[in-house]
Design an enzyme around this catalytic site. Structure first.
Site, PDB file in Angstrom:
ATOM      1  CB  THR A  32      35.074  23.330   0.454  1.00 39.93           C
ATOM      2  OG1 THR A  32      35.564  23.751   1.734  1.00 39.93           O
ATOM      3  CG2 THR A  32      33.803  22.512   0.650  1.00 39.93           C
ATOM      4  CG  ASP A  71      36.726  20.071   3.182  1.00 39.53           C
ATOM      5  OD1 ASP A  71      36.941  19.916   4.398  1.00 39.53           O
ATOM      6  OD2 ASP A  71      36.140  21.079   2.735  1.00 39.53           O
TER       7      ASP A  71
END
Length: 428
Positions: free
Chosen positions: A79, A246
């Protein structure tokens, strides 16, 4: 590289056509009201999630604009790595966020999201798109995007927030919409908002489950809430809306684990992943830091030690990974195959984090399961286009084009931006 919008005439006519609309403040929306970019980050939304589950708002948005086959995440597919890559257009080897909690050998420190690291400029390289906008006179308002809490080159977003994990998603969207209740001159030209929901649900439930379907439906409804609010304010017609994630996700199992310390003596290797507050592992990869002799010994022991794991010395890593930061790139990188997990003999088999883990990420970024979502609708995107996959380092350039900004140097490609926009952002 310089990007320019070629669709200004079309944009102007669209704005003029809807100039009779009124924002809630009752201020007239001027025909020359400037273009806006809003980027919505949906953590963990795999590239194919809206094909496998109902998502009417996201599908409609894609039909109005472009939805590439998939977006290739930066490596490692984590992330922090990728949301900062999206913001800067840089690979981790240049922006420094090489994992969710990078270790810096020069500082001999580890990034801590619960400490002061999010606002410590030592950890953040590159120039995020909101800094580019602010430095060129455009307001940016940011809700929880990674890296937005730090001052860079003496500049911050006009509006930013320290991260609040428990802030309800609907309230996040509501606050974004209030930014457009202000007079046009006080509205953001670039806005961004982040939501973790899909990632959080998939970690404990898995891919293709009813829970994933419910999570996709929820974020789809939130996007619908945003679009409806923008339309009510007469803003949507001049907005480029980007939906990005992401990374993808893949199912894992306690039956597919690699007990790495039974395959090699790890003494002398600093491994931050095994300093977790949960227990050592489970991990999709580990980053090791040590002297040359230690690294060579452990690498030799791990070579061909398990059919679903590969160990790389720093000099052997694939070129497409791009995370060999001078102070944070690992000396040894050990990567599991998608769906497998690295643990140690000290991993607690009863640890709730381990026993409840059903899906994760962090695997090779070229594996299709790690593919991220990109949907873009607005003047720079051809309607209904489905171009081939592209790397997420190019998103910065797309935003710069849509806002007519002079971009900072990035690892993106002007030719890729031109391709994704069907020639509306020509390479120069």
């Amino acid at each position: 590289m310089t990007f320019r919008i070629l669709a200004i005439a079309m944009l102007t006519s669209l704005v003029a056509a809807c100039s009779h609309l009124r924002a809630p403040s009752a201020e007239p929306v001027a025909a020359e009201a400037p273009p806006v970019v809003i980027m919505v980050g949906l953590d963990g939304l795999r590239f194919d999630a809206i094909d496998r589950h109902e998502a009417p708002n996201l599908r409609a948005l894609a039909a109005r604009g472009t939805r590439p086959e998939r977006m290739v995440s930066a490596m490692p597919t984590k992330t922090f790595v990728n949301f900062y890559t999206l913001a800067t257009g840089l690979y981790p080897e240049h922006h420094g966020m090489v994992s969710n909690s990078p270790y810096d050998r020069r500082l001999d420190e580890t990034f801590s999201n619960s400490g002061g690291s999010p606002q410590d400029p030592r950890w953040w390289g590159g120039e995020p798109i909101w800094i580019t906008a602010e430095q060129q006179g455009l307001r940016s308002h940011i809700m929880f995007w990674l890296g937005s809490e730090v001052e860079i080159d003496g500049t911050r977003p006009t509006i930013w927030h320290p991260y609040e994990h428990e802030k309800p998603y609907e309230e996040r969207i509501d606050e974004v919409l209030t930014w457009f209740d202000a007079p046009v001159a006080e509205q953001p030209r670039f806005a961004a908002v982040y939501m973790d929901h899909v990632d959080t649900v998939l970690h404990t439930n898995g891919v293709g489950t009813p829970q994933e379907a419910e999570a996709v439906a929820r974020v789809d409804a939130l996007v619908g809430q945003l679009i409806a609010g923008l339309e009510a304010r007469g803003v949507m017609e001049r907005t480029t809306l980007l939906i990005v994630s992401d990374h993808g996700m893949v199912d894992v199992s306690t039956e597919r684990t690699i007990m790495i310390d039974t395959l090699a003596d790890l003494d002398g290797l600093h491994i931050d992943e095994f300093a977790s507050r949960y227990s050592p592992g489970p991990e999709s990869f580990i980053m090791g830091y040590g002297d040359e002799a230690t690294v060579e010994r452990i690498h030799a022991e791990l070579q061909d030690a398990h059919p679903h794991m590969t160990a790389y010395r720093r000099q052997d890593m694939p070129e497409h990974w791009h995370f060999d930061h001078p102070d944070r790139g690992p000396d040894l990188f050990v990567l599991a195959d998608p769906g497998w997990l690295i643990i140690t003999s000290e991993t607690d088999p009863e640890n709730p984090y381990f026993t409840s883990l059903r899906a994760t990420h962090g695997f090779d970024n070229l594996d299709e399961t790690m593919g991220a979502t990109f949907i873009g609708a607005g003047p720079i995107f051809p309607q209904g286009s489905r171009p081939a996959a592209f790397e997420n380092v190019n998103v910065y350039g797309l935003i710069a084009c849509a806002l007519d900004l002079e971009p900072a140097p990035t690892d993106g490609s002007a030719e890729e931006v031109e391709r994704i926009t069907g020639g509306r952002c020509p390479a120069e």
